[in-house]
Write a protein that holds these residues in place. Structure first.
Motif, PDB file in Angstrom:
ATOM      1  N   THR A 160      35.442  38.203  39.327  1.00 44.46           N
ATOM      2  CA  THR A 160      36.125  39.454  39.016  1.00 44.46           C
ATOM      3  C   THR A 160      35.512  40.572  39.854  1.00 44.46           C
ATOM      4  N   SER A 217      40.853  42.231  43.003  1.00 44.15           N
ATOM      5  CA  SER A 217      40.172  40.931  42.960  1.00 44.15           C
ATOM      6  C   SER A 217      38.926  40.987  43.828  1.00 44.15           C
ATOM      7  N   VAL A 288      40.451  33.799  34.375  1.00 40.28           N
ATOM      8  CA  VAL A 288      41.553  34.604  34.892  1.00 40.28           C
ATOM      9  C   VAL A 288      42.823  33.752  34.877  1.00 40.28           C
TER      10      VAL A 288
END
Length: 449
Positions: A160, A217, A288
């Motif tokens: 992340t 991202s 995710v």
């Protein structure tokens, strides 16, 4: 161990047990439904082996649960074709021939008027293949559903934009891959301060934008950083809910080239290096959610892993046995029994290293892995597995086609009972394997934490 911990462990084990029994039950449904559709008389639908705990008859089929829920079966009329010619007397036969005669006699006891046209062996080969592949297909469906839920619902572990660690300095990377593993990790006065440390970034900060570009991202963030070597750029990060703007100058330095999996590329024992911008941070990894397009690749990876384990199954079982009685470490990616699956499920339920979402994801993945293993294992071309019956039906089709092509007499249906000695050997090997894996899962279990 507290009472709550014990309760959670029992709940985890029960979840694994119920999931395993349901997987077996649905596997047998995969055989039952097409058999009914093709008008084969199904005498019994049973989950488990041994003594019958519960059963109820519906129409012509008895449905039940047996004491040892480590498998199941659907008993169909005509699984074995009648013997050709007159059977020899018991006195003139050997041990296996007597077993064949007794097995065929037991089936004859269950035959009823009208079964002649409803026997399994009289079905066209393609219908028999559908019936026998129906069980493994159900396990594959369950595995695919679990993987889809895991990938699209919970997500895959991915980096992340939140920072996990901040390096104090920049340590030169050794080109030699073997030497690089021994590279020092402590900073010295000669080392350059890492740009992220100089900019005041701390673990837990979330990068919002850099050089005026919002980042969604870690890949986007690293791409921008690599392009800004030795250039001062603005960076916005979030800490404790508040955004702060700072400036940062990525250091132009040699870093390893990464492949699509995030691993450093090595050629001839040397890291492939390139000059890029570097700030000295690593990301926090989190689950995710991924798009549906990622599911087929994940299914293929899971199937490939299981196929690899099965291909090396004898060696893997031997290595597991050795690790159980010696100090050799057990391979965490090797085979395990239902006992091991239950222990892992209980361990996941009690650990404080995972939150509820991560525990749920792990259990869903575990159920998917078990069903993928059941799918692949049952396709092994060995009797009494489904794959053995599939191989027999294909062999029958091949030899009948060859006989028709060459004008020879029809050789008749494939008779699984002719391979009864080999079946006994396979069953014996499976029993030994089960004992080895159960003992290993008790004495030297695989542990996740």
């Amino acid at each position: 161990m507290s009472a709550v911990t014990v309760l959670l462990y029992v709940v985890g084990v029960l979840i694994a047990a119920v999931a395993f029994v349901l997987s077996i039950a649905l596997h047998e449904v995969g055989h039952l439904v097409p058999a009914k559709l093709f008008k084969v008389r199904v005498r019994q639908y049973m989950v488990g082996f041994g003594r019958t705990i519960f059963s109820r008859r519906r129409g012509e089929t008895e449905y039940g649960l047996k004491a040892v829920p480590l498998g199941g079966y659907v008993a169909m009329v005509g699984m074995y074709p009648p013997a050709k010619g007159e059977a020899p007397s018991v006195d003139s036969t050997g041990l296996f021939q007597q077993a064949v005669t007794e097995t065929r006699s037991q089936e004859d006891l269950h035959s009823q008027p009208g079964d002649e046209d409803r026997a399994f062996y009289k079905l066209p080969v393609y219908k028999r293949l559908i019936i026998m592949l129906g069980g493994p297909f159900m396990n594959l469906v369950i595995a695919v559903v679990c993987i889809a839920v895991l990938i699209m619902g919970f997500g895959r572990e991915a980096p992340t934009t939140q920072i996990s660690t901040v390096n104090e300095c920049v340590i030169q990377v050794e080109a030699d891959a073997e030497q690089a593993q021994q590279t020092r990790t402590r900073c010295t006065e000669a080392d350059t301060e890492a740009p992220a440390h100089a900019a005041g970034l701390e673990p837990g900060d979330r990068v919002v934008s850099i050089n005026g570009q919002e980042v969604g991202s870690w890949e986007e963030l690293t791409t921008i950083i690599r392009e800004q070597g030795n250039r001062e750029v603005p960076l916005v990060y979030e800490r404790d809910g508040q955004e702060t703007t700072t400036t940062i100058t990525p250091l132009l330095t040699e870093r390893p080239v990464m492949d699509d999996n995030g691993d450093a590329v090595v050629e001839g024992g040397q890291y492939v290096l390139q000059e890029v911008g570097f700030i000295g941070v690593s990301p926090r990894f989190d689950l995710v959610p991924q798009p549906v397009t990622e599911v087929p690749g994940a299914v293929w990876d899971a199937l490939s892993n299981v196929a690899g384990v099965l291909w090396r199954l004898p060696v893997n079982v031997w290595n597991t046995a050795v690790s159980t009685v010696t100090d050799a470490p057990r391979d965490p990616n090797g085979p395990m029994s239902v006992v091991g699956v239950g222990r892992i499920s209980g361990e996941v339920a009690t650990t404080d290293q995972l939150n509820l979402r991560e525990k749920s994801a792990t259990l869903v993945g575990l159920i998917g892995s078990v069903n993928m293993a059941l799918f692949a294992f049952n396709l092994l071309p060995l009797l009494p597995l489904d794959g053995g019956h599939v191989a027999g039906a294909l062999w029958e089709k091949l030899r009948r086609s060859f006989a028709k092509l060459t004008g020879r007499k029809d050789p008749g249906p494939f008779d699984p009972l002719k391979l009864l000695p080999l079946t006994y050997v396979v069953v014996g090997c499976f029993l030994v394997m089960t004992v080895v894996l159960v003992l290993a899962d008790i004495i030297e279990p695989v542990r996740l934490f």
